[in-house]
Design a protein around this motif. Sequence first.
Motif, PDB file in Angstrom:
ATOM      1  N   ASN A  58       0.694  -1.188   0.063  1.00 36.30           N
ATOM      2  CA  ASN A  58      -0.027  -0.065  -0.088  1.00 36.30           C
ATOM      3  C   ASN A  58       0.734   1.133   0.089  1.00 36.30           C
ATOM      4  O   ASN A  58       0.310   2.222  -0.624  1.00 36.30           O
ATOM      5  CB  ASN A  58      -0.951   0.066   1.318  1.00 36.30           C
ATOM      6  CG  ASN A  58      -2.065  -1.220   1.236  1.00 36.30           C
ATOM      7  OD1 ASN A  58      -2.423  -1.633   0.113  1.00 36.30           O
ATOM      8  ND2 ASN A  58      -2.468  -1.660   2.314  1.00 36.30           N
ATOM      9  N   LYS A 118       6.498 -11.852   3.701  1.00 34.87           N
ATOM     10  CA  LYS A 118       5.339 -12.429   3.040  1.00 34.87           C
ATOM     11  C   LYS A 118       5.663 -13.383   1.824  1.00 34.87           C
ATOM     12  O   LYS A 118       5.255 -14.373   1.794  1.00 34.87           O
ATOM     13  CB  LYS A 118       4.439 -11.397   2.549  1.00 34.87           C
ATOM     14  CG  LYS A 118       3.659 -10.376   3.740  1.00 34.87           C
ATOM     15  CD  LYS A 118       2.831  -9.311   3.122  1.00 34.87           C
ATOM     16  CE  LYS A 118       2.382  -8.243   4.071  1.00 34.87           C
ATOM     17  NZ  LYS A 118       1.217  -7.366   3.306  1.00 34.87           N
ATOM     18  N   GLU A 143      -4.972  -2.954  10.931  1.00 34.97           N
ATOM     19  CA  GLU A 143      -4.208  -4.233  10.900  1.00 34.97           C
ATOM     20  C   GLU A 143      -3.454  -4.740  12.013  1.00 34.97           C
ATOM     21  O   GLU A 143      -3.441  -5.876  12.450  1.00 34.97           O
ATOM     22  CB  GLU A 143      -3.258  -3.935   9.725  1.00 34.97           C
ATOM     23  CG  GLU A 143      -3.807  -4.050   8.406  1.00 34.97           C
ATOM     24  CD  GLU A 143      -2.621  -3.955   7.257  1.00 34.97           C
ATOM     25  OE1 GLU A 143      -1.245  -3.882   7.565  1.00 34.97           O
ATOM     26  OE2 GLU A 143      -2.981  -4.171   6.176  1.00 34.97           O
ATOM     27  N   LYS A 200      -3.953 -15.495   8.052  1.00 35.10           N
ATOM     28  CA  LYS A 200      -3.987 -13.923   8.077  1.00 35.10           C
ATOM     29  C   LYS A 200      -2.568 -13.423   9.003  1.00 35.10           C
ATOM     30  O   LYS A 200      -2.160 -14.070   9.902  1.00 35.10           O
ATOM     31  CB  LYS A 200      -4.932 -13.466   9.030  1.00 35.10           C
ATOM     32  CG  LYS A 200      -5.050 -11.962   9.354  1.00 35.10           C
ATOM     33  CD  LYS A 200      -6.438 -11.436  10.217  1.00 35.10           C
ATOM     34  CE  LYS A 200      -7.499 -11.520   9.110  1.00 35.10           C
ATOM     35  NZ  LYS A 200      -8.871 -10.838   9.318  1.00 35.10           N
ATOM     36  N   GLY A 202      -4.754 -15.512  -2.686  1.00 35.07           N
ATOM     37  CA  GLY A 202      -4.755 -13.992  -2.025  1.00 35.07           C
ATOM     38  C   GLY A 202      -3.989 -12.892  -2.260  1.00 35.07           C
ATOM     39  O   GLY A 202      -2.950 -13.289  -3.083  1.00 35.07           O
ATOM     40  N   LYS A 203      -4.021 -11.668  -1.804  1.00 36.99           N
ATOM     41  CA  LYS A 203      -3.129 -10.680  -2.053  1.00 36.99           C
ATOM     42  C   LYS A 203      -1.640 -10.848  -2.117  1.00 36.99           C
ATOM     43  O   LYS A 203      -1.128 -10.294  -2.832  1.00 36.99           O
ATOM     44  CB  LYS A 203      -3.758  -9.460  -1.582  1.00 36.99           C
ATOM     45  CG  LYS A 203      -3.085  -8.235  -2.162  1.00 36.99           C
ATOM     46  CD  LYS A 203      -3.719  -6.899  -1.408  1.00 36.99           C
ATOM     47  CE  LYS A 203      -3.040  -5.501  -1.900  1.00 36.99           C
ATOM     48  NZ  LYS A 203      -1.528  -5.448  -1.907  1.00 36.99           N
ATOM     49  N   GLU A 221      -3.012  -8.774   5.517  1.00 39.28           N
ATOM     50  CA  GLU A 221      -3.795  -9.554   4.464  1.00 39.28           C
ATOM     51  C   GLU A 221      -3.696 -10.918   4.821  1.00 39.28           C
ATOM     52  O   GLU A 221      -3.114 -11.486   5.699  1.00 39.28           O
ATOM     53  CB  GLU A 221      -2.828  -9.115   3.456  1.00 39.28           C
ATOM     54  CG  GLU A 221      -2.728  -7.654   3.076  1.00 39.28           C
ATOM     55  CD  GLU A 221      -1.543  -7.559   2.123  1.00 39.28           C
ATOM     56  OE1 GLU A 221      -0.847  -8.381   1.862  1.00 39.28           O
ATOM     57  OE2 GLU A 221      -1.732  -6.348   1.262  1.00 39.28           O
ATOM     58  N   SER A 222      -4.647 -11.607   4.106  1.00 42.48           N
ATOM     59  CA  SER A 222      -4.859 -13.076   4.220  1.00 42.48           C
ATOM     60  C   SER A 222      -4.322 -14.007   2.847  1.00 42.48           C
ATOM     61  O   SER A 222      -4.462 -13.431   1.671  1.00 42.48           O
ATOM     62  CB  SER A 222      -6.213 -13.439   4.370  1.00 42.48           C
ATOM     63  OG  SER A 222      -6.509 -12.717   5.797  1.00 42.48           O
TER      64      SER A 222
END
Length: 326
Positions: A42, A198, A60, A188, A223-224, A66-67
Amino acid sequence: MRRLNKLSTLLMKKPIKVTLVSIFVIIILFIGAKNIQMATGNETLINTDTTVYKDNEKLEEEFGGESIIVMYEGQNLLNLTNLHHMKGLENQLQTMDEIYSIFSPVTVVEQLSKRQFEQYKKGITEMSAALKNNQHINTMLAHSDILKPGLPENKKTLNDLLYDNNGKLRDLFSEVITDDEHLMMIIKFQGGIEDSSKSEIVSQIKTYLADHELKATKTFVSGKPVLDDAIRSSMQDSMKKMMLLSIFFMIIILSLTFKVSWRLLPLGMILIAIFGTIGLMGWLKIPITMVSMAVFPILIGLGIDYAIQLQNRYTEEMKEEDSLEQ
């Protein structure tokens, strides 16, 4: 103009020292290139000082970030093999500080099993207190997986947890079982996790699924965070291809059109400039984003143009000086 005159004077008076200092600076910049990172989060889309970004960070921190979705696809998915497969992945991920929560059919089954265990244990304790000889009750407690919390080992016990008295799947599973052919695990992240962390976890999940492949069930990750990881990999591949193609075409063009000695020297200069820029970004912790990638084609185009002009001008001056000496 005065600064240029001072710089030219310095180059003429102390060429060796200036060359050594330049080489040292270039080496330092090149070392910084190993710190460069690709970013797709972001922060690449919105200023981190804005209220919207800060509010999202607080959200958050409280409720996770994010998941990742691990999807299981096939027939008769609610079996012991698939659930123990999920449990193995869950055990691997639960040791990581970056994980905020994991929710899957296994989570629901374990919650139901624990609740059932506590109810049976309470009932047996009350019943055994009223009996003089509780040997048979203790034996049942030791050998029946109905009276053990966690995933059951018996199919009938599992079905009792999954379905109600009417044979209908319990509503608790609605969030993780979309239909008869799909069920999922929701992983998550904690808030504010770096992209590199990530990507590492996404890689570990994919490795686990590859090493523990199920025969009758397909698995895939979405997922993102997974999409962002794929975007970063694509950006790296695109940069490599762009650099290789640029070098290839510049070698051809310089060889055919630039009729001077050391005709490939501008190419060397522009490569030093590019890697120096990447190194400086690494030292300053400036990530490469989809926006900043546009700088490199411009840098290559302008850099090669100025390098050719500078070398051409230098060659002309050297020829003029030789003619004056003669």
